[in-house]
Scaffold this motif. Structure first.
Motif, PDB file in Angstrom:
ATOM      1  N   GLU A   2     -36.598 -43.734 -44.389  1.00 32.55           N
ATOM      2  CA  GLU A   2     -36.420 -43.541 -45.747  1.00 32.55           C
ATOM      3  C   GLU A   2     -36.498 -42.108 -45.851  1.00 32.55           C
ATOM      4  N   LEU A   3     -35.433 -41.720 -47.034  1.00 33.07           N
ATOM      5  CA  LEU A   3     -35.592 -40.068 -47.488  1.00 33.07           C
ATOM      6  C   LEU A   3     -37.319 -40.209 -48.257  1.00 33.07           C
ATOM      7  N   GLY A   4     -37.497 -39.065 -47.492  1.00 33.32           N
ATOM      8  CA  GLY A   4     -38.769 -38.776 -47.873  1.00 33.32           C
ATOM      9  C   GLY A   4     -40.171 -39.015 -47.533  1.00 33.32           C
ATOM     10  N   GLU A   5     -40.010 -39.886 -46.724  1.00 39.42           N
ATOM     11  CA  GLU A   5     -41.111 -40.344 -45.676  1.00 39.42           C
ATOM     12  C   GLU A   5     -41.317 -39.856 -44.780  1.00 39.42           C
ATOM     13  N   SER A   6     -42.224 -39.569 -44.653  1.00 36.61           N
ATOM     14  CA  SER A   6     -42.838 -39.303 -43.348  1.00 36.61           C
ATOM     15  C   SER A   6     -43.025 -40.208 -42.143  1.00 36.61           C
ATOM     16  N   ILE A   7     -42.857 -39.265 -40.785  1.00 39.87           N
ATOM     17  CA  ILE A   7     -42.566 -40.047 -39.560  1.00 39.87           C
ATOM     18  C   ILE A   7     -43.470 -41.055 -39.304  1.00 39.87           C
ATOM     19  N   GLU A   8     -44.472 -40.660 -39.712  1.00 36.78           N
ATOM     20  CA  GLU A   8     -46.123 -41.490 -39.791  1.00 36.78           C
ATOM     21  C   GLU A   8     -45.955 -42.801 -40.704  1.00 36.78           C
ATOM     22  N   ASN A   9     -45.343 -42.256 -41.626  1.00 37.12           N
ATOM     23  CA  ASN A   9     -45.500 -43.972 -42.607  1.00 37.12           C
ATOM     24  C   ASN A   9     -44.357 -44.598 -42.059  1.00 37.12           C
ATOM     25  N   THR A  10     -43.179 -44.238 -41.384  1.00 39.96           N
ATOM     26  CA  THR A  10     -42.070 -44.615 -41.395  1.00 39.96           C
ATOM     27  C   THR A  10     -42.614 -45.723 -39.806  1.00 39.96           C
ATOM     28  N   ALA A  11     -43.318 -45.190 -38.743  1.00 38.72           N
ATOM     29  CA  ALA A  11     -43.774 -45.856 -37.882  1.00 38.72           C
ATOM     30  C   ALA A  11     -44.837 -46.823 -38.364  1.00 38.72           C
ATOM     31  N   LYS A  12     -45.293 -46.936 -39.099  1.00 39.66           N
ATOM     32  CA  LYS A  12     -46.242 -47.604 -40.452  1.00 39.66           C
ATOM     33  C   LYS A  12     -45.677 -48.659 -40.632  1.00 39.66           C
ATOM     34  N   ARG A  13     -44.120 -48.716 -41.678  1.00 37.22           N
ATOM     35  CA  ARG A  13     -43.921 -49.566 -42.286  1.00 37.22           C
ATOM     36  C   ARG A  13     -43.017 -50.531 -41.372  1.00 37.22           C
ATOM     37  N   GLU A  14     -42.112 -49.820 -39.770  1.00 32.82           N
ATOM     38  CA  GLU A  14     -41.523 -50.632 -39.169  1.00 32.82           C
ATOM     39  C   GLU A  14     -42.158 -51.446 -38.118  1.00 32.82           C
ATOM     40  N   VAL A  15     -43.571 -51.097 -37.614  1.00 30.26           N
ATOM     41  CA  VAL A  15     -44.083 -52.440 -37.003  1.00 30.26           C
ATOM     42  C   VAL A  15     -44.929 -52.693 -38.274  1.00 30.26           C
ATOM     43  N   TYR A  16     -44.849 -53.039 -39.604  1.00 30.01           N
ATOM     44  CA  TYR A  16     -45.095 -54.207 -40.468  1.00 30.01           C
ATOM     45  C   TYR A  16     -43.667 -55.050 -40.732  1.00 30.01           C
ATOM     46  N   GLU A  17     -42.723 -54.610 -40.628  1.00 34.54           N
ATOM     47  CA  GLU A  17     -41.764 -55.516 -41.252  1.00 34.54           C
ATOM     48  C   GLU A  17     -41.370 -56.340 -39.794  1.00 34.54           C
ATOM     49  N   THR A  19     -43.295 -56.975 -36.976  1.00 37.14           N
ATOM     50  CA  THR A  19     -44.794 -57.788 -37.089  1.00 37.14           C
ATOM     51  C   THR A  19     -45.735 -58.203 -37.442  1.00 37.14           C
ATOM     52  N   GLY A  20     -45.605 -57.778 -38.643  1.00 35.97           N
ATOM     53  CA  GLY A  20     -46.716 -58.433 -40.254  1.00 35.97           C
ATOM     54  C   GLY A  20     -47.836 -57.863 -39.637  1.00 35.97           C
ATOM     55  N   LEU A  21     -48.015 -57.402 -38.795  1.00 32.91           N
ATOM     56  CA  LEU A  21     -49.432 -56.013 -38.940  1.00 32.91           C
ATOM     57  C   LEU A  21     -49.796 -54.905 -38.628  1.00 32.91           C
ATOM     58  N   LEU A  22     -50.555 -54.518 -39.797  1.00 37.56           N
ATOM     59  CA  LEU A  22     -51.276 -53.145 -40.533  1.00 37.56           C
ATOM     60  C   LEU A  22     -51.528 -52.188 -40.035  1.00 37.56           C
ATOM     61  N   VAL A  23     -51.039 -51.128 -39.242  1.00 32.06           N
ATOM     62  CA  VAL A  23     -51.125 -50.419 -38.653  1.00 32.06           C
ATOM     63  C   VAL A  23     -52.146 -49.115 -39.062  1.00 32.06           C
ATOM     64  N   GLU A  24     -53.481 -48.270 -38.737  1.00 32.05           N
ATOM     65  CA  GLU A  24     -53.714 -47.704 -39.053  1.00 32.05           C
ATOM     66  C   GLU A  24     -54.352 -46.613 -37.451  1.00 32.05           C
ATOM     67  N   GLU A  25     -54.955 -45.420 -38.499  1.00 34.54           N
ATOM     68  CA  GLU A  25     -54.886 -44.513 -37.413  1.00 34.54           C
ATOM     69  C   GLU A  25     -54.246 -44.179 -36.360  1.00 34.54           C
ATOM     70  N   LEU A  26     -52.974 -43.839 -36.977  1.00 35.94           N
ATOM     71  CA  LEU A  26     -51.895 -43.191 -35.734  1.00 35.94           C
ATOM     72  C   LEU A  26     -52.612 -42.111 -34.820  1.00 35.94           C
ATOM     73  N   SER A  27     -51.975 -41.911 -33.618  1.00 37.94           N
ATOM     74  CA  SER A  27     -52.654 -40.854 -32.755  1.00 37.94           C
ATOM     75  C   SER A  27     -50.953 -40.607 -32.289  1.00 37.94           C
ATOM     76  N   LEU A  28     -51.012 -39.653 -32.428  1.00 37.92           N
ATOM     77  CA  LEU A  28     -49.082 -39.107 -31.807  1.00 37.92           C
ATOM     78  C   LEU A  28     -49.442 -38.550 -30.354  1.00 37.92           C
ATOM     79  N   PHE A  29     -48.507 -39.286 -29.854  1.00 40.44           N
ATOM     80  CA  PHE A  29     -48.673 -39.658 -27.761  1.00 40.44           C
ATOM     81  C   PHE A  29     -47.556 -38.527 -27.861  1.00 40.44           C
ATOM     82  N   ASN A  30     -46.276 -38.580 -28.331  1.00 38.88           N
ATOM     83  CA  ASN A  30     -45.371 -37.599 -27.365  1.00 38.88           C
ATOM     84  C   ASN A  30     -43.742 -37.974 -28.352  1.00 38.88           C
TER      85      ASN A  30
END
Length: 104
Positions: A2-17, A19-30
């Motif tokens: 989304e406009l203005g959204e960080s990559i990390e927040n995009t990942a968290k939002r997409e996972v939630y949308e 799977t229904g899971l709220l992800v915390e403490e993301l670690s960039l792999f590659n």
């Protein structure tokens, strides 16, 4: 994304949308890109994908399949992964497992 959204927040939002899971403490792999990420759609649109992969072992929520974006949701043991997988996903998983083994 989304406009203005960080990559990390995009990942968290997409996972939630999806799977229904709220992800915390993301670690960039590659970040994966290049020739093997080229796609041509049925409508003849062409593009190169860029896949940004995070990992996390910390999540909460109840698993649910999104009717719009997911067909199936399942956790797998590392020694019992699905036989059928997209080539790009196999590559990402192979690289992730290789890194995990070298860190031990």
């Amino acid at each position: 994304m989304e406009l203005g959204e960080s990559i990390e927040n995009t990942a968290k939002r997409e996972v939630y949308e999806e799977t229904g899971l709220l992800v915390e403490e993301l670690s960039l792999f590659n970040v994966f890109s290049g020739e093997s990420y080229f796609r041509k759609l049925e409508n003849q649109d062409e593009f190169y994908m860029v896949t940004i992969v995070y990992s996390s072992n910390k999540f909460t929520g109840t698993e649910k399949v999104s009717d719009e974006e997911s067909l199936k949701l399942q956790f797998y043991k590392i020694d019992n992964l699905p036989k059928v997988m997209l080539g790009t996903h196999k590559n990402i998983l192979h690289n992730f497992l290789k890194k995990q083994l070298t860190q031990k």
